[in-house]
Design a protein around this motif. Structure first.
Motif, short mmCIF file in Angstrom:
data_model
loop_
_atom_site.label_atom_id
_atom_site.label_comp_id
_atom_site.label_asym_id
_atom_site.label_seq_id
_atom_site.Cartn_x
_atom_site.Cartn_y
_atom_site.Cartn_z
N PHE A 22 35.30 -43.31 -23.07
CA PHE A 22 34.70 -44.08 -24.14
C PHE A 22 34.28 -45.46 -23.64
N PHE A 23 35.14 -46.10 -22.88
CA PHE A 23 34.87 -47.45 -22.40
C PHE A 23 33.66 -47.48 -21.48
N ILE A 24 33.59 -46.56 -20.56
CA ILE A 24 32.47 -46.53 -19.60
C ILE A 24 31.16 -46.22 -20.31
N THR A 29 30.12 -51.18 -27.61
CA THR A 29 30.69 -50.57 -28.81
C THR A 29 32.21 -50.64 -28.77
N CYS A 30 32.76 -50.39 -27.60
CA CYS A 30 34.21 -50.44 -27.42
C CYS A 30 34.75 -51.83 -27.75
N PHE A 37 40.07 -53.92 -34.61
CA PHE A 37 41.52 -53.75 -34.64
C PHE A 37 42.20 -55.11 -34.76
N ALA A 38 41.73 -56.06 -33.97
CA ALA A 38 42.32 -57.40 -34.01
C ALA A 38 42.12 -58.05 -35.38
N PRO A 57 34.49 -56.58 -13.88
CA PRO A 57 34.41 -56.78 -15.33
C PRO A 57 35.54 -56.06 -16.09
N LEU A 58 35.86 -54.84 -15.66
CA LEU A 58 36.93 -54.11 -16.34
C LEU A 58 38.29 -54.76 -16.07
#
Length: 82
Positions: A22-24, A29-30, A37-38, A57-58
């Motif tokens: 999902f992150f990649i 969007t992630c 959530f925060a 970056p990650l």
């Protein structure tokens, strides 16, 4: 959010394998989703081995998340860590 209102839970944990795809695929969007959530005070943990990550970056994103209060990248504890 539906998760907290229906279950009463304020915590979510995901395996790194699920999160990585999902992150990649959807980096922007992630970030927006994690920000939600925060905003709703839901703690979110991504559990796995992050030592092999080479993307700066990650790595920076993980570092910044772990300094905060809502999103955490948690390494897997092995038997040798105990």
């Amino acid at each position: 959010m539906t998760i907290s209102s229906k279950t009463g839970s304020s915590r979510i944990a995901l395996n790194k394998k699920q999160f990585r795809r999902f992150f990649i695929a959807k980096y922007k969007t992630c970030r927006k989703i994690l920000r939600k959530f925060a905003n709703f005070h839901i703690e979110f943990a991504i559990i796995g081995d992050f030592s092999s990550i080479t993307s700066k970056p990650l790595k920076d994103f993980i570092y910044e998340c772990n300094k905060g209060n809502n999103v955490f990248f948690c390494p897997i504890r092995t038997r040798s860590d105990r």
